[in-house]
Design a protein around this motif. Sequence first.
Motif, short mmCIF file in Angstrom:
data_model
loop_
_atom_site.label_atom_id
_atom_site.label_comp_id
_atom_site.label_asym_id
_atom_site.label_seq_id
_atom_site.Cartn_x
_atom_site.Cartn_y
_atom_site.Cartn_z
N ALA A 196 0.83 -1.20 0.00
CA ALA A 196 0.00 0.00 0.00
C ALA A 196 0.87 1.25 0.00
O ALA A 196 0.57 2.23 -0.71
N ASP A 197 1.96 1.26 0.77
CA ASP A 197 2.87 2.41 0.81
C ASP A 197 3.51 2.64 -0.56
O ASP A 197 3.58 3.79 -1.03
N SER A 198 3.96 1.57 -1.19
CA SER A 198 4.58 1.69 -2.52
C SER A 198 3.57 2.16 -3.55
O SER A 198 3.89 2.98 -4.43
N TYR A 199 2.35 1.65 -3.43
CA TYR A 199 1.30 2.05 -4.38
C TYR A 199 1.03 3.56 -4.28
O TYR A 199 0.89 4.25 -5.30
N LEU A 200 0.97 4.08 -3.05
CA LEU A 200 0.72 5.50 -2.86
C LEU A 200 1.87 6.34 -3.39
O LEU A 200 1.66 7.41 -3.97
N HIS A 201 3.11 5.88 -3.18
CA HIS A 201 4.27 6.63 -3.69
C HIS A 201 4.32 6.64 -5.22
O HIS A 201 4.91 7.56 -5.80
N GLU A 202 3.73 5.65 -5.83
CA GLU A 202 3.72 5.59 -7.29
C GLU A 202 2.51 6.28 -7.91
O GLU A 202 2.50 6.58 -9.09
N HIS A 203 1.51 6.57 -7.10
CA HIS A 203 0.25 7.13 -7.62
C HIS A 203 0.49 8.59 -8.05
O HIS A 203 0.97 9.41 -7.27
N SER A 204 0.11 8.92 -9.26
CA SER A 204 0.40 10.26 -9.82
C SER A 204 -0.42 11.36 -9.16
O SER A 204 -0.03 12.53 -9.18
N ALA A 205 -1.56 11.02 -8.54
CA ALA A 205 -2.42 12.04 -7.95
C ALA A 205 -2.05 12.36 -6.50
O ALA A 205 -2.63 13.28 -5.91
N ILE A 206 -1.08 11.63 -5.93
CA ILE A 206 -0.70 11.84 -4.54
C ILE A 206 0.48 12.80 -4.46
O ILE A 206 1.44 12.68 -5.24
N HIS A 207 0.39 13.75 -3.53
CA HIS A 207 1.46 14.74 -3.33
C HIS A 207 2.62 14.06 -2.61
O HIS A 207 2.50 13.67 -1.44
N LYS A 208 3.76 13.94 -3.29
CA LYS A 208 4.89 13.17 -2.73
C LYS A 208 5.67 13.94 -1.68
O LYS A 208 6.43 13.35 -0.92
N GLU A 209 5.52 15.27 -1.64
CA GLU A 209 6.28 16.05 -0.68
C GLU A 209 5.54 16.25 0.64
O GLU A 209 6.03 16.92 1.54
N MET A 210 4.34 15.66 0.76
CA MET A 210 3.60 15.70 2.01
C MET A 210 3.53 14.29 2.59
O MET A 210 4.01 13.34 1.98
N TRP A 215 -13.34 19.14 -4.80
CA TRP A 215 -14.07 18.11 -4.08
C TRP A 215 -14.34 16.87 -4.95
O TRP A 215 -14.08 15.74 -4.55
N GLU A 216 -14.90 17.10 -6.15
CA GLU A 216 -15.27 15.96 -6.98
C GLU A 216 -14.06 15.12 -7.37
O GLU A 216 -14.09 13.89 -7.38
N ASN A 217 -12.95 15.82 -7.70
CA ASN A 217 -11.73 15.09 -8.07
C ASN A 217 -11.10 14.40 -6.86
O ASN A 217 -10.56 13.29 -6.97
N PHE A 218 -11.17 15.06 -5.71
CA PHE A 218 -10.64 14.46 -4.48
C PHE A 218 -11.37 13.16 -4.16
O PHE A 218 -10.75 12.15 -3.82
N GLU A 219 -12.69 13.17 -4.27
CA GLU A 219 -13.46 11.95 -3.98
C GLU A 219 -13.15 10.85 -4.99
O GLU A 219 -13.09 9.67 -4.64
N TYR A 220 -12.93 11.25 -6.23
CA TYR A 220 -12.59 10.26 -7.26
C TYR A 220 -11.24 9.61 -6.95
O TYR A 220 -11.07 8.39 -7.06
N ILE A 221 -10.27 10.43 -6.57
CA ILE A 221 -8.93 9.91 -6.24
C ILE A 221 -9.00 8.98 -5.04
O ILE A 221 -8.41 7.89 -5.04
N SER A 222 -9.73 9.39 -3.99
CA SER A 222 -9.87 8.56 -2.79
C SER A 222 -10.51 7.22 -3.14
O SER A 222 -10.04 6.16 -2.69
N ALA A 223 -11.58 7.27 -3.91
CA ALA A 223 -12.27 6.03 -4.29
C ALA A 223 -11.36 5.14 -5.12
O ALA A 223 -11.33 3.91 -4.93
N ASP A 224 -10.59 5.74 -6.03
CA ASP A 224 -9.69 4.97 -6.88
C ASP A 224 -8.64 4.23 -6.04
O ASP A 224 -8.35 3.05 -6.29
N ILE A 225 -8.09 4.91 -5.05
CA ILE A 225 -7.06 4.29 -4.20
C ILE A 225 -7.65 3.12 -3.42
O ILE A 225 -7.07 2.02 -3.40
#
Length: 428
Positions: free
Chosen positions: A343-357, A384-394
């Motif tokens: 899960a950690d590696s998946y988040l680090h590779e996800h393009s929509a996740i802010h890597k510096e936070m 909001w709409e994009n945030f919910e989409y990203i959360s659901a995708d993860i």
Amino acid sequence: MDIEQGLIDLICFFEELFLYHGMNPVAAQYLNLFINLVILTLLVLGINYVIKHFIIEGFKLFTNKTKTTIDDFLIKSNFPKYVGRFIPILLVYKTFPLIFADFPQVLEAFYFVLKIYVIILVIWICRSVLRSSRNYLKTRKEFNDKPIESFSQIIMIFIWIVGLMFIFSEITGKSVVGFAISLGAASAVILLIFKDTILGLVASIQVSVNDIVRIGDWISFEKFGADGTVTEINLATVRVQNWDNTYTTIPTYSLISDSFQNWRGMQESPGRRIKRSVFIKQNSVKFLTAEKINELKKINLIAPYLENRQAEIDKYNESNSIDKTLLINGRNQTNLGIFRKYADSYLHEHSAIHKEMYIIVRHLAPTPNGIPLEILCFSRDKRWENFEYISADIFDHLIAAIPYFDLKLFEAPSGDDIRNFLGEKSES
């Protein structure tokens, strides 16, 4: 003096004419008064017509050619109209004493009414300037999030208070200072009557000075059922447009007396936080055999980690002569630990996740519903709409990946589960 004498002669012209033709002096005086009033009325109407159709229209043409918008707002708030009324007032002020020279009581009433009207007219002019300034400032970007409405209402209340003090001073014959002192003595009654207004005034100042809320902020106020964007801040209320497009009105003083949530910090930060957990069945957590580890090495995201980590564990177990005929002995990897790394590696590779936070995948204390595996990270897109989409995708991906690690999600049994279980028991 010659001009004034000429006006007096002109005003008395009809009276002298009627007397010359033998009319009763009293009748001649009143008829002359009536004619003069008609002439004065026609002059005032004529001046108003000229002001309205020539001066004001000329001002409008002038403002249309200017680049600034403040003069346009002055036109909309009737500023030229109110200022233009001083011309007929000046005419009436100069001629009325001459017309009613023989009627001192009428003159006294006239001066009283004229003073009251001038005070009200000045208040209207101040209101016009204030409205124009408010509407102009709303068009400037630097003032878009400022409570301009509250400031204008505060200033307008102050202007009305001062104006009413002058009006009451004229009515009672007391000086403005004396009236203010009397007003101070009745402050307790005033505070009781205008309690909400005073609370709103104080709250508006504090909200502005402390920058608690701005227009455009997203706030959540559970007490009033508000969850949306602030669209208006005025002296008495704050208007919130909720996400379902309904409106909630909140008393302004509640913003400093009650607790609410302002999401401005999130909107101004580089990312928006995702914080959610999946609950793992505790009895599905187990040590991994060599065969299962080799199988998991096929997963690209964790293959290098498994290779290095297992080599390190094997070296430790061999150097310490660990008996691995029993899996629990020595150091081992668990399916939950490997999934956490995945899960950690998946988040680090996800393009929509802010890597510096922050990107954290952690266990929380076990609960009756299983082991919470919490995902904490920040999405780059804060809408909001994009945030919910990203959360659901993860979480779609992570929930679908759990069975590959021989883990099970906790889920309370449904009615079908109970019926199926009872059916199996009866068959056996």
